[in-house]
Design an enzyme around this catalytic site. Structure first.
Site, PDB file in Angstrom:
ATOM      1  CG  ASP A  35      -4.477  19.436   8.461  1.00 20.56           C
ATOM      2  OD1 ASP A  35      -5.271  19.115   7.558  1.00 20.56           O
ATOM      3  OD2 ASP A  35      -3.556  18.701   8.852  1.00 20.56           O
TER       4      ASP A  35
ATOM      5  NE  ARG B  73      -5.663   7.764   3.744  1.00 17.26           N
ATOM      6  CZ  ARG B  73      -4.979   8.884   3.505  1.00 17.26           C
ATOM      7  NH1 ARG B  73      -5.172   9.941   4.281  1.00 17.26           N
ATOM      8  NH2 ARG B  73      -4.130   8.962   2.502  1.00 17.26           N
TER       9      ARG B  73
ATOM     10  NE  ARG C 139      -2.993  14.145  12.265  1.00 18.79           N
ATOM     11  CZ  ARG C 139      -4.157  13.867  11.672  1.00 18.79           C
ATOM     12  NH1 ARG C 139      -4.176  13.226  10.522  1.00 18.79           N
ATOM     13  NH2 ARG C 139      -5.295  14.231  12.228  1.00 18.79           N
TER      14      ARG C 139
ATOM     15  CG  ASN D 213      -1.805   1.235   1.264  1.00 22.85           C
ATOM     16  OD1 ASN D 213      -2.827   1.278   0.577  1.00 22.85           O
ATOM     17  ND2 ASN D 213      -1.432   2.241   2.038  1.00 22.85           N
TER      18      ASN D 213
ATOM     19  CD  GLU E 125      -1.991   2.411  -3.366  1.00 21.46           C
ATOM     20  OE1 GLU E 125      -2.983   2.676  -2.672  1.00 21.46           O
ATOM     21  OE2 GLU E 125      -1.306   1.376  -3.204  1.00 21.46           O
TER      22      GLU E 125
ATOM     23  CB  ILE F 179       0.402  11.069   0.951  1.00 18.15           C
ATOM     24  CG1 ILE F 179       1.029  10.591  -0.358  1.00 18.15           C
ATOM     25  CG2 ILE F 179       1.018  12.401   1.389  1.00 18.15           C
ATOM     26  CD1 ILE F 179       0.773  11.474  -1.540  1.00 18.15           C
ATOM     27  CE1 TYR F 180      -1.990   7.253   5.070  1.00 17.62           C
ATOM     28  CE2 TYR F 180       0.079   6.030   5.177  1.00 17.62           C
ATOM     29  CZ  TYR F 180      -1.254   6.093   4.824  1.00 17.62           C
ATOM     30  OH  TYR F 180      -1.864   5.019   4.233  1.00 17.62           O
ATOM     31  NE  ARG F 181      -0.321  16.323  10.713  1.00 12.66           N
ATOM     32  CZ  ARG F 181      -1.239  17.166  11.129  1.00 12.66           C
ATOM     33  NH1 ARG F 181      -1.772  18.023  10.269  1.00 12.66           N
ATOM     34  NH2 ARG F 181      -1.633  17.182  12.386  1.00 12.66           N
TER      35      ARG F 181
END
Length: 487
Positions: A287, A194, A189, A172, A238, A175-177
């Site tokens: 954010d 997700r 995060r 997988n 992806e 995109i996570y900050r």
């Protein structure tokens, strides 16, 4: 146009006047955010900061700051052409066998594209030309942005996080900050729904007490980056989808630390593990809502190695009050969503996520209404169809005579076709974005649907109004006279 890697994409953008090189010193602390924010609001070019203060690695910003650049990154010539990407995804989500020879011939281009789906693993790759390990692993050597004055620390924003669950053969990408908390540690995060968080949860249930492998790729090719933010069917990785967009197999390479595979052409790769029971309080950060978010506890990712290309580029962005880069991505991906929804709900004529709605919090839908209560069926269908719409708070449904991308028409439909009691649907105790501080409980709140369609018998006992329209012959006559009039 297809692109081999990020550098190839940047070269093409520069030829089109869509990339600006900045050779004066600019700080990653706040200054880059302000410059990129102004550029985005002017529909300006991507920007390469070649002299970030205190660093030698250049920073790429505002890469997808216009819908047109998003379309280019997905291999399309225009934003409208993204509908074809949506049609491809709709087919892959629910493939149908050809109905005959003609149908098989029509599907041949799709079948050819499918041949590009499986990724190709390389023995060595550009992303591993330089390796930092041990004491050399130091995130402070990367020009990581601090985006807003109230941000608690520098923040990795455009990293493609690679994970694998114990029940899945595919990987997988999400995109996570990631908040930097030490030279070799960041806070991961990811929200509970997700893909990365689900993979991690499943792994911990089967392998309690074991470290969880994670990799983060920065500066992949545009097809792979955009594949990570597109509603790819769960049966498709992806990497496979990126191969479809690119028209060539995605090249990947195994990490040096574990068995996860990362984009071979990525500029920078972080390799490591999430160790058991290691968490930290994340935030606050500015954010995409335009506010600083609440603090919350998430897993800590410990970086064991950093690999990179020679002369790497650090890809970054910021999030803030719309419009920002996620909002622009939403505008472009809106065109991908339409065919997906139309295949599931053939009555839908258009679907719109206004960028002012923070990417997904408000949706407007037009439809060919067929029976009383039909609008409410569409509302529930959208909330449950794609994972992306689970957090959509407001859905407005209109008839197909309304241009839902024109707020004047939407407001007219609401004010003339809605009775607040009859036509407002409230659903309580539903999943809500953790960043939504308006909900009474973190992660749990209500949703509203507004039926702005013309009402059918059974929905009202009154005679319904008829829309005023000019006589067609008169309009044609005035069209003919218009050039002779003194207007």
């Amino acid at each position: 146009m297809k692109y081999n890697d990020l550098r190839d994409f940047l070269a093409q953008l520069e030829l089109r006047g869509e990339l600006k090189r900045v050779d004066i010193e600019v700080s990653p602390h706040l200054e880059m955010t302000e410059i990129c924010d102004r550029l985005l609001k002017q529909a300006g070019p991507a920007v390469l900061f070649e002299r970030p203060a205190g660093h030698t690695i250049p920073v790429l910003g505002n890469l997808f700051g216009t819908p047109e650049r998003v379309a280019l990154g997905m291999g399309q010539t225009s934003v409208s052409a993204l509908r074809e990407v949506g049609k491809l995804l709709a087919y892959l989500k629910e493939p149908e066998p050809p109905k005959g020879l003609r149908d098989a011939w029509d599907k041949l281009p799709i079948l050819k594209q499918v041949l590009n789906m499986p990724p190709r693993e390389l023995a060595s790759a550009p992303c591993q030309e330089i390796v930092w390990e041990g004491a050399d692993v130091d995130l402070s050597k990367l020009p990581i942005q601090t985006c807003w004055p109230g941000d608690v620390a520098s923040l990795i924003t455009w990293g493609l996080t690679v994970t694998r669950g114990p029940h899945k053969s595919r990987q997988n990408l999400g995109i996570y900050r990631q908040q930097v908390i030490a030279p070799n540690k960041v806070i991961m995060r990811w929200l509970a729904h997700r893909g990365g968080a689900l993979d991690y949860r499943d792994f911990c249930q089967i392998n309690p007490g074991e470290p969880y492998p994670v990799a983060v790729a920065l500066g992949a090719d545009p097809a792979t980056i955009l594949g990570a933010v597109t509603p790819v069917p769960d049966s498709l990785s992806e990497y496979q989808f990126a191969g479809l967009l690119r028209g060539a197999k995605t090249e990947i390479v195994k990490c040096l630390t574990h068995d996860l595979q990362v984009p071979a052409s990525a500029e920078i790769v972080l390799e490591g593990y999430i160790y058991p029971n290691e968490t930290a309080l994340e935030g606050p950060y500015g954010d995409h809502t335009g506010y600083y978010n609440e603090q919350e506890t998430f897993p800590v990712f410990t970086i064991e190695r950093i690999t990179m290309r020679r002369d790497p580029i650090y890809h970054s962005t910021y999030t803030g009050k719309p419009p920002d880069e996620p909002a622009i991505l939403g505008v472009a991906l809106n065109e991908v969503f339409v065919p997906l929804l139309q295949k599931q709900f053939t009555e839908i004529t258009d679907f719109y996520l206004p960028p002012e709605g923070c990417s997904y919090r408000l949706a407007v839908v037009s439809m060919k209404k067929q029976y009383p209560g039909h609008a409410k069926r569409v509302m529930f269908g959208i909330w449950s169809f794609l994972r992306q719409f689970m957090y959509t708070k407001f859905i407005i449904v209109t008839d197909d005579d309304i241009n839902i991308r024109d707020w004047k028409e939407v407001i007219w439909a609401i004010t003339t076709r809605v009775d607040p009691v009859r036509d407002t649907l409230i659903v309580e105790n539903t999943p809500i974005d953790y960043l939504d501080f308006a909900s009474p409980v973190s992660g749990l709140g209500s949703k509203m649907g507004l039926d702005a369609t013309n009402k059918w018998p059974g929905e009202t006992s009154r005679e319904w109004g008829r829309v005023i329209e000019m006589d067609a012959a008169v309009k044609a006559r005035v069209d003919h006279l218009w050039q002779q009039l003194l207007f």
